[in-house]
Scaffold this motif. Structure first.
Motif, PDB file in Angstrom:
ATOM      1  N   UNK A  19      -9.802  -9.502   8.189  1.00 37.12           N
ATOM      2  CA  UNK A  19      -8.340  -9.387   8.276  1.00 37.12           C
ATOM      3  C   UNK A  19      -7.702  -9.797   6.948  1.00 37.12           C
ATOM      4  N   UNK A  20      -8.225 -10.865   6.341  1.00 38.46           N
ATOM      5  CA  UNK A  20      -7.702 -11.314   5.050  1.00 38.46           C
ATOM      6  C   UNK A  20      -7.961 -10.270   3.967  1.00 38.46           C
ATOM      7  N   UNK A  21      -9.148  -9.680   3.977  1.00 41.72           N
ATOM      8  CA  UNK A  21      -9.471  -8.619   3.017  1.00 41.72           C
ATOM      9  C   UNK A  21      -8.518  -7.441   3.197  1.00 41.72           C
ATOM     10  N   UNK A  22      -8.246  -7.080   4.440  1.00 44.64           N
ATOM     11  CA  UNK A  22      -7.324  -5.992   4.723  1.00 44.64           C
ATOM     12  C   UNK A  22      -5.931  -6.301   4.197  1.00 44.64           C
ATOM     13  N   UNK A  23      -5.462  -7.514   4.426  1.00 46.63           N
ATOM     14  CA  UNK A  23      -4.137  -7.911   3.957  1.00 46.63           C
ATOM     15  C   UNK A  23      -4.061  -7.904   2.433  1.00 46.63           C
ATOM     16  N   UNK A  25      -5.953  -6.151   0.391  1.00 50.51           N
ATOM     17  CA  UNK A  25      -6.040  -4.762  -0.070  1.00 50.51           C
ATOM     18  C   UNK A  25      -4.687  -4.066   0.042  1.00 50.51           C
ATOM     19  N   UNK A  26      -3.997  -4.246   1.167  1.00 50.78           N
ATOM     20  CA  UNK A  26      -2.698  -3.605   1.341  1.00 50.78           C
ATOM     21  C   UNK A  26      -1.645  -4.197   0.405  1.00 50.78           C
ATOM     22  N   UNK A  27      -1.742  -5.476   0.100  1.00 50.58           N
ATOM     23  CA  UNK A  27      -0.812  -6.089  -0.850  1.00 50.58           C
ATOM     24  C   UNK A  27      -1.049  -5.538  -2.251  1.00 50.58           C
ATOM     25  N   UNK A  28      -2.306  -5.361  -2.599  1.00 50.48           N
ATOM     26  CA  UNK A  28      -2.633  -4.829  -3.921  1.00 50.48           C
ATOM     27  C   UNK A  28      -2.164  -3.386  -4.105  1.00 50.48           C
ATOM     28  N   UNK A  29      -2.027  -2.646  -3.015  1.00 50.08           N
ATOM     29  CA  UNK A  29      -1.517  -1.274  -3.104  1.00 50.08           C
ATOM     30  C   UNK A  29      -0.130  -1.275  -3.755  1.00 50.08           C
ATOM     31  N   UNK A  30       0.661  -2.297  -3.468  1.00 47.17           N
ATOM     32  CA  UNK A  30       2.009  -2.359  -4.011  1.00 47.17           C
ATOM     33  C   UNK A  30       2.068  -3.024  -5.387  1.00 47.17           C
ATOM     34  N   UNK A  31       0.975  -3.663  -5.812  1.00 46.14           N
ATOM     35  CA  UNK A  31       0.929  -4.336  -7.107  1.00 46.14           C
ATOM     36  C   UNK A  31       0.348  -3.433  -8.193  1.00 46.14           C
ATOM     37  N   UNK A  47      -6.086   4.687  -3.526  1.00 47.74           N
ATOM     38  CA  UNK A  47      -6.827   5.366  -2.461  1.00 47.74           C
ATOM     39  C   UNK A  47      -7.964   4.494  -1.948  1.00 47.74           C
ATOM     40  N   UNK A  48      -8.709   3.907  -2.872  1.00 44.23           N
ATOM     41  CA  UNK A  48      -9.809   3.032  -2.495  1.00 44.23           C
ATOM     42  C   UNK A  48      -9.310   1.805  -1.730  1.00 44.23           C
ATOM     43  N   UNK A  49      -8.209   1.209  -2.175  1.00 42.50           N
ATOM     44  CA  UNK A  49      -7.659   0.038  -1.487  1.00 42.50           C
ATOM     45  C   UNK A  49      -7.191   0.370  -0.072  1.00 42.50           C
ATOM     46  N   UNK A  50      -6.587   1.539   0.101  1.00 40.58           N
ATOM     47  CA  UNK A  50      -6.142   1.948   1.439  1.00 40.58           C
ATOM     48  C   UNK A  50      -7.338   2.123   2.367  1.00 40.58           C
ATOM     49  N   UNK A  51      -8.386   2.763   1.876  1.00 40.17           N
ATOM     50  CA  UNK A  51      -9.583   2.972   2.689  1.00 40.17           C
ATOM     51  C   UNK A  51     -10.223   1.639   3.049  1.00 40.17           C
ATOM     52  N   UNK A  52     -10.357   0.752   2.074  1.00 35.97           N
ATOM     53  CA  UNK A  52     -10.951  -0.567   2.329  1.00 35.97           C
ATOM     54  C   UNK A  52     -10.103  -1.357   3.323  1.00 35.97           C
ATOM     55  N   UNK A  53      -8.788  -1.330   3.136  1.00 35.21           N
ATOM     56  CA  UNK A  53      -7.896  -2.057   4.031  1.00 35.21           C
ATOM     57  C   UNK A  53      -7.979  -1.567   5.460  1.00 35.21           C
ATOM     58  N   UNK A  59     -12.575  -2.882  11.751  1.00 31.91           N
ATOM     59  CA  UNK A  59     -13.783  -3.640  12.083  1.00 31.91           C
ATOM     60  C   UNK A  59     -13.399  -5.018  12.619  1.00 31.91           C
ATOM     61  N   UNK A  60     -12.388  -5.647  12.020  1.00 33.05           N
ATOM     62  CA  UNK A  60     -11.930  -6.950  12.507  1.00 33.05           C
ATOM     63  C   UNK A  60     -11.403  -6.849  13.932  1.00 33.05           C
ATOM     64  N   UNK A  61     -10.647  -5.787  14.217  1.00 33.86           N
ATOM     65  CA  UNK A  61     -10.134  -5.587  15.577  1.00 33.86           C
ATOM     66  C   UNK A  61     -11.291  -5.386  16.551  1.00 33.86           C
ATOM     67  N   UNK A  62     -12.298  -4.625  16.157  1.00 26.94           N
ATOM     68  CA  UNK A  62     -13.454  -4.426  17.025  1.00 26.94           C
ATOM     69  C   UNK A  62     -14.180  -5.743  17.294  1.00 26.94           C
ATOM     70  N   UNK A  63     -14.297  -6.592  16.278  1.00 29.01           N
ATOM     71  CA  UNK A  63     -14.989  -7.868  16.461  1.00 29.01           C
ATOM     72  C   UNK A  63     -14.192  -8.850  17.315  1.00 29.01           C
ATOM     73  N   UNK A  64     -12.870  -8.828  17.172  1.00 30.51           N
ATOM     74  CA  UNK A  64     -12.037  -9.776  17.926  1.00 30.51           C
ATOM     75  C   UNK A  64     -11.745  -9.314  19.343  1.00 30.51           C
ATOM     76  N   UNK A  65     -11.860  -8.028  19.580  1.00 30.72           N
ATOM     77  CA  UNK A  65     -11.764  -7.545  20.948  1.00 30.72           C
ATOM     78  C   UNK A  65     -10.423  -6.960  21.345  1.00 30.72           C
ATOM     79  N   UNK A  66     -10.408  -6.460  22.568  1.00 35.10           N
ATOM     80  CA  UNK A  66      -9.256  -5.773  23.118  1.00 35.10           C
ATOM     81  C   UNK A  66      -8.032  -6.673  23.300  1.00 35.10           C
TER      82      UNK A  66
END
Length: 86
Positions: A19-23, A25-31, A47-53, A59-66
């Motif tokens: 989740x932190x990596x995703x956040x 990555x999305x912050x870096x999109x604007x930087x 493009x790479x940052x969006x895909x990684x984010x 994957x984090x949502x899948x690990x943390x559950x429904x």
């Protein structure tokens, strides 16, 4: 000891790290546009940052559950439904 029991202590920290990596990555999109890169490099990096984010988030949502997904969905649906109409 099953495989699930063996790796249970690592699932939540891994998910929160993703989740932190995703956040980040999305912050870096604007930087990135304000840094000294060519237009082609900026497009590729963003493009790479969006895909990684996105991948890290899902994957984090899948690990943390429904339950977490339902909580996120409820939060955003509540925010959207309370927007004033113009």
């Amino acid at each position: 000891m099953t495989l699930k029991e063996r790796f249970a202590p690592f699932i939540k920290p891994l998910a929160y790290t993703l989740m932190a990596v995703s956040t980040i990555a999305w912050t870096m999109v604007f930087v990135i546009p304000f840094l000294d890169f060519s237009v082609a490099e900026i497009a590729g990096i963003i493009t790479l940052l969006i895909i990684i984010g996105e991948i890290a988030f899902y994957i984090a949502i899948l690990l943390l559950g429904k339950p977490l997904w339902e909580k996120i969905k409820h939060y955003w649906l509540h925010k959207i439904s309370n927007q004033p109409k113009d």
